[in-house]
Design a protein around this motif. Structure first.
Motif, PDB file in Angstrom:
ATOM      1  N   ASP A  30       0.794  -1.232   0.000  1.00  0.00           N
ATOM      2  CA  ASP A  30       0.000   0.000   0.000  1.00  0.00           C
ATOM      3  C   ASP A  30       0.829   1.287   0.000  1.00  0.00           C
ATOM      4  O   ASP A  30       0.271   2.379   0.012  1.00  0.00           O
ATOM      5  CB  ASP A  30      -0.967   0.007   1.184  1.00  0.00           C
ATOM      6  N   GLY A  31       2.146   1.179  -0.002  1.00  0.00           N
ATOM      7  CA  GLY A  31       3.000   2.356  -0.066  1.00  0.00           C
ATOM      8  C   GLY A  31       3.172   3.109   1.231  1.00  0.00           C
ATOM      9  O   GLY A  31       3.818   4.156   1.260  1.00  0.00           O
ATOM     10  N   VAL A  32       2.603   2.612   2.324  1.00  0.00           N
ATOM     11  CA  VAL A  32       2.708   3.288   3.615  1.00  0.00           C
ATOM     12  C   VAL A  32       4.150   3.231   4.110  1.00  0.00           C
ATOM     13  O   VAL A  32       4.861   2.243   3.917  1.00  0.00           O
ATOM     14  CB  VAL A  32       1.735   2.666   4.640  1.00  0.00           C
ATOM     15  N   VAL A  33       4.564   4.312   4.741  1.00  0.00           N
ATOM     16  CA  VAL A  33       5.938   4.455   5.221  1.00  0.00           C
ATOM     17  C   VAL A  33       6.323   3.341   6.212  1.00  0.00           C
ATOM     18  O   VAL A  33       5.508   2.896   7.011  1.00  0.00           O
ATOM     19  CB  VAL A  33       6.153   5.837   5.874  1.00  0.00           C
ATOM     20  N   VAL A  34       7.574   2.917   6.108  1.00  0.00           N
ATOM     21  CA  VAL A  34       8.179   1.982   7.056  1.00  0.00           C
ATOM     22  C   VAL A  34       9.417   2.674   7.598  1.00  0.00           C
ATOM     23  O   VAL A  34      10.287   3.097   6.831  1.00  0.00           O
ATOM     24  CB  VAL A  34       8.579   0.652   6.366  1.00  0.00           C
TER      25      VAL A  34
END
Length: 65
Positions: A30-34
């Protein structure tokens, strides 16, 4: 320096990864930051501050503690 991210605010723009790829990544699904490291080396501090400034969602918080 201490870095935190709010995954719920993240819109997946990826600006943080472009600014500081050794500190931030994105989830494939989903492209969410890590956040790869909450305490980056001094050599990364300027890039991390830039990442926080350019984040369109304001999902990155940087403190000097």
């Amino acid at each position: 320096m201490n870095v935190t991210v709010d995954e719920d605010k993240c819109c997946g723009a990826g600006a943080c990864v472009l600014a500081a790829p050794d500190v931030f990544d994105q989830r494939d699904e989903d492209g969410v930051v890590v956040l790869l490291t909450a305490g980056p080396d001094a050599s990364e501090h300027a890039a991390v501050r830039e990442a926080a400034e350019v984040c369109p969602a304001g999902a990155i918080t940087v403190s000097d503690s």
